[in-house]
Design a protein around this motif. Sequence first.
Motif, PDB file in Angstrom:
ATOM      1  N   TYR A  63      48.732  77.715  75.713  1.00 11.62           N
ATOM      2  CA  TYR A  63      47.968  76.750  74.917  1.00 11.62           C
ATOM      3  C   TYR A  63      46.526  76.744  75.389  1.00 11.62           C
ATOM      4  N   ALA A  64      45.617  76.506  74.469  1.00 12.53           N
ATOM      5  CA  ALA A  64      44.201  76.358  74.796  1.00 12.53           C
ATOM      6  C   ALA A  64      43.729  75.012  74.246  1.00 12.53           C
ATOM      7  N   ARG A  65      42.666  74.492  74.837  1.00 16.29           N
ATOM      8  CA  ARG A  65      42.114  73.232  74.366  1.00 16.29           C
ATOM      9  C   ARG A  65      41.212  73.487  73.161  1.00 16.29           C
ATOM     10  N   GLY A  66      41.473  72.786  72.100  1.00 15.75           N
ATOM     11  CA  GLY A  66      40.639  72.892  70.914  1.00 15.75           C
ATOM     12  C   GLY A  66      40.084  71.531  70.565  1.00 15.75           C
ATOM     13  N   THR A  67      38.873  71.496  70.058  1.00 16.72           N
ATOM     14  CA  THR A  67      38.259  70.230  69.660  1.00 16.72           C
ATOM     15  C   THR A  67      37.704  70.366  68.259  1.00 16.72           C
ATOM     16  N   SER A  68      37.676  69.275  67.550  1.00 10.13           N
ATOM     17  CA  SER A  68      37.041  69.236  66.243  1.00 10.13           C
ATOM     18  C   SER A  68      36.204  67.966  66.162  1.00 10.13           C
ATOM     19  N   THR A  69      35.108  68.053  65.432  1.00  9.23           N
ATOM     20  CA  THR A  69      34.191  66.925  65.287  1.00  9.23           C
ATOM     21  C   THR A  69      34.367  66.323  63.900  1.00  9.23           C
ATOM     22  N   ILE A  70      34.484  65.007  63.854  1.00 10.16           N
ATOM     23  CA  ILE A  70      34.691  64.285  62.599  1.00 10.16           C
ATOM     24  C   ILE A  70      33.607  63.215  62.487  1.00 10.16           C
ATOM     25  N   HIS A  71      33.058  63.045  61.298  1.00  5.62           N
ATOM     26  CA  HIS A  71      32.100  61.979  61.027  1.00  5.62           C
ATOM     27  C   HIS A  71      32.853  60.825  60.371  1.00  5.62           C
ATOM     28  N   ALA A  72      32.565  59.594  60.798  1.00  3.40           N
ATOM     29  CA  ALA A  72      33.262  58.427  60.265  1.00  3.40           C
ATOM     30  C   ALA A  72      32.282  57.292  60.028  1.00  3.40           C
ATOM     31  N   HIS A  73      32.556  56.493  59.013  1.00  6.02           N
ATOM     32  CA  HIS A  73      31.740  55.319  58.678  1.00  6.02           C
ATOM     33  C   HIS A  73      32.160  54.141  59.548  1.00  6.02           C
ATOM     34  N   VAL A  74      31.186  53.358  60.001  1.00 11.19           N
ATOM     35  CA  VAL A  74      31.460  52.171  60.805  1.00 11.19           C
ATOM     36  C   VAL A  74      31.082  50.940  59.994  1.00 11.19           C
ATOM     37  N   PRO A  75      32.035  50.080  59.621  1.00 11.75           N
ATOM     38  CA  PRO A  75      31.697  48.846  58.909  1.00 11.75           C
ATOM     39  C   PRO A  75      30.871  47.906  59.784  1.00 11.75           C
ATOM     40  N   GLU A  76      30.175  46.970  59.152  1.00 11.98           N
ATOM     41  CA  GLU A  76      29.314  46.034  59.872  1.00 11.98           C
ATOM     42  C   GLU A  76      30.102  45.116  60.805  1.00 11.98           C
ATOM     43  N   CYS A  77      31.366  44.847  60.494  1.00 14.66           N
ATOM     44  CA  CYS A  77      32.148  43.878  61.263  1.00 14.66           C
ATOM     45  C   CYS A  77      32.790  44.485  62.509  1.00 14.66           C
ATOM     46  N   ILE A  78      32.635  45.791  62.734  1.00 14.56           N
ATOM     47  CA  ILE A  78      33.232  46.451  63.893  1.00 14.56           C
ATOM     48  C   ILE A  78      32.116  46.989  64.778  1.00 14.56           C
ATOM     49  N   ASP A  79      32.144  46.640  66.071  1.00 14.41           N
ATOM     50  CA  ASP A  79      31.149  47.109  67.026  1.00 14.41           C
ATOM     51  C   ASP A  79      31.684  48.326  67.766  1.00 14.41           C
ATOM     52  N   VAL A  80      30.959  49.442  67.673  1.00 15.56           N
ATOM     53  CA  VAL A  80      31.375  50.697  68.300  1.00 15.56           C
ATOM     54  C   VAL A  80      30.223  51.244  69.115  1.00 15.56           C
TER      55      VAL A  80
END
Length: 107
Positions: A63-80
Motif C-alpha cells: 500500500y502507498a499513501r495517497g492524498t486528494s484535495t477537495i474544495h468545500a463551502h463553509v456556511p456562516e454559522c460554522i467556524d473553521v
Amino acid sequence: MTRDIGLKVKEPKEQCTDKHCPFHGNLSIRGKLFDGKVTGSKAKQTITLQKDAPIYFSKFKRYARGTSTIHAHVPECIDVETGNHVLTAECRPISKSVSYVVVEVKA
C-alpha cells in the motif's frame, strides 16, 4: 429554525442567512461524505481539505499513501480554522470547483 438534513451531526448554535447553508438555507445534501483535515482557508467561505486514502499496488503487493484535495463551502454559522478535522457532504455544484459543504467540525 434549523432543517433536518438527514445526517446525525451536531447542529450549529448560531443562525445564519447563507443561502448555501444546509441547516438554514435551501441547499440539499446527497451522495458522498468526506472526513478530512483543513489545509487552507484563504478563500472567502471556501476551504481546501486533504483526504488521505491508501492505494494498493498489486505488482508490489504493498500500500502507498495517497492524498486528494477537495474544495468545500463553509456556511456562516460554522467556524473553521486551518488544522481542524471536518466532515463534508456532497451537494450540487456551488461553483466551478466547489461541490461539497462543511457539515460538522470534529474535535
